[in-house]
Design a protein around this motif. Structure first.
Motif, PDB file in Angstrom:
ATOM      1  N   LEU B 132       0.814  -1.211   0.000  1.00  0.00           N
ATOM      2  CA  LEU B 132       0.000   0.000   0.000  1.00  0.00           C
ATOM      3  C   LEU B 132       0.850   1.264   0.000  1.00  0.00           C
ATOM      4  O   LEU B 132       0.485   2.263  -0.601  1.00  0.00           O
ATOM      5  CB  LEU B 132      -0.936  -0.002   1.214  1.00  0.00           C
ATOM      6  N   LEU B 133       1.974   1.214   0.687  1.00  0.00           N
ATOM      7  CA  LEU B 133       2.805   2.415   0.775  1.00  0.00           C
ATOM      8  C   LEU B 133       4.030   2.336  -0.135  1.00  0.00           C
ATOM      9  O   LEU B 133       4.803   3.295  -0.229  1.00  0.00           O
ATOM     10  CB  LEU B 133       3.281   2.652   2.203  1.00  0.00           C
ATOM     11  N   GLY B 134       4.226   1.193  -0.767  1.00  0.00           N
ATOM     12  CA  GLY B 134       5.447   0.988  -1.546  1.00  0.00           C
ATOM     13  C   GLY B 134       5.447   1.699  -2.888  1.00  0.00           C
ATOM     14  O   GLY B 134       6.428   1.645  -3.624  1.00  0.00           O
ATOM     15  N   GLY B 135       4.334   2.368  -3.207  1.00  0.00           N
ATOM     16  CA  GLY B 135       4.266   3.074  -4.474  1.00  0.00           C
ATOM     17  C   GLY B 135       5.136   4.320  -4.496  1.00  0.00           C
ATOM     18  O   GLY B 135       5.496   4.822  -5.555  1.00  0.00           O
ATOM     19  N   LEU B 136       5.456   4.811  -3.331  1.00  0.00           N
ATOM     20  CA  LEU B 136       6.377   5.944  -3.260  1.00  0.00           C
ATOM     21  C   LEU B 136       7.813   5.421  -3.382  1.00  0.00           C
ATOM     22  O   LEU B 136       8.112   4.305  -2.983  1.00  0.00           O
ATOM     23  CB  LEU B 136       6.216   6.678  -1.926  1.00  0.00           C
ATOM     24  N   SER B 137       8.667   6.260  -3.889  1.00  0.00           N
ATOM     25  CA  SER B 137      10.080   5.885  -3.961  1.00  0.00           C
ATOM     26  C   SER B 137      10.673   5.875  -2.556  1.00  0.00           C
ATOM     27  O   SER B 137      10.105   6.442  -1.628  1.00  0.00           O
ATOM     28  CB  SER B 137      10.836   6.891  -4.822  1.00  0.00           C
TER      29      SER B 137
END
Lengths: 161, 161
Positions: B132-137
């Motif tokens: 869920l949060l891994g979309g950010l670098s």
DNA sequence: CCGCTATGTTTCACGCCTGAAATATCGCTC
DNA sequence: GAGCGATATTTCAGGCGTGAAACATAGCGG
């Protein structure tokens, strides 16, 4: 190359433990602010956040909303909105009338008393938020806002399919 | 210079409307993730976030915690923890024993079954958060983490006095 | 017009959470 | 060692929130 436990969906490297810490920190900030807001709403206005949320949604639509539209806007269940609206109706803050042209639906609108009440609570709420989040510089707030925007999009993408 | 409605506590200029938008965005991100986690916990493990939270707190303390310590760690009321612990005890996931040396308090510990259950749920939970949060670098996550840290401190300062 | 699916609403059982009241025990002081 | 303020726990009423079941109505296609 035997058994790397790889999970490399977005990030070049493993997301690892820092993602979890980020989430916990995000949750913590939100929870603290939300609790404080709830406490003040109760203490100073004898009301609750869900009730305030309903009024806030209605305030943006003077023409009113159906219960379903309200539940979609607030991201809560239909049954939940039914109870809140009934309560607010009994308190004279909203009016519930039949929706012309669709005998299934009801239209909920702010009453004048509701609009006045909301204006007061809303002003206080705004101040509280300014106080609670105003410790960051404008630049920090702006950066945070943008990062959260990116996060929001990326979560939506992750959830969409 | 007649009547500027000034409120300049921290910021050089008025905090203005952007603080509220920042708060709403923060709340939105948190809410979406939390809802999804709750949904998956229920669906795939038949459990709830509060139960998971209790197990997570206990997992960090193999020696056990009193109910009060637990309620402080989780930032929930004592009465709430009483119910959750009793429930988890009935399910065999935690053991509740008298605390030696203080007949008021109880010591709550994970059972072996509880530790095993938690290990499984925790692993899944970790994956969900990564997704869920891994979309950010990595850089974005790091920056966000730091900004939230600053926010957390500034909120604490605002609330302390 | 008739069915059938989609939509709007309500009800209900259940779980979470709180704050306040009621108990029980501790530990310190005089 | 009696009193007393602090701490640990439980109970309870009440509000929120959900998902599923039960209805009512819409609206469409045959």
């Amino acid at each position: 190359m035997s058994g790397a436990p790889l999970r490399e969906k977005h990030d070049g490297a493993l997301a690892g433990r820092d993602t979890l810490r980020l989430w916990l920190r995000l949750l913590s900030c939100t929870t603290v602010v939300e609790k404080e807001v709830k406490r003040r709403l109760s203490q100073r206005f004898g009301t609750t956040l869900p009730r305030f949320d309903v009024l806030a949604a209605l305030d943006r639509r003077p023409e009113g909303m159906t219960l379903s539209a309200l539940s979609r806007a607030l991201l809560v269940s239909n049954g939940n909105v039914t109870g809140l609206a009934k309560q607010l109706g009994e308190d004279g803050l909203v009016a519930i009338e039949p929706l012309p042209g669709d005998r299934r639906a009801s239209l909920v609108r702010l009453t004048e008393a509701g609009a006045e009440h909301f204006a007061q609570v809303s002003a206080a709420h705004h101040e509280w938020i300014d106080d609670l989040l105003g410790g960051l510089s404008r630049a920090q707030r702006s950066l945070l806002f943008d990062l959260l925007g990116a996060l929001k999009v990326s979560i939506a993408v992750e959830l969409e399919p």
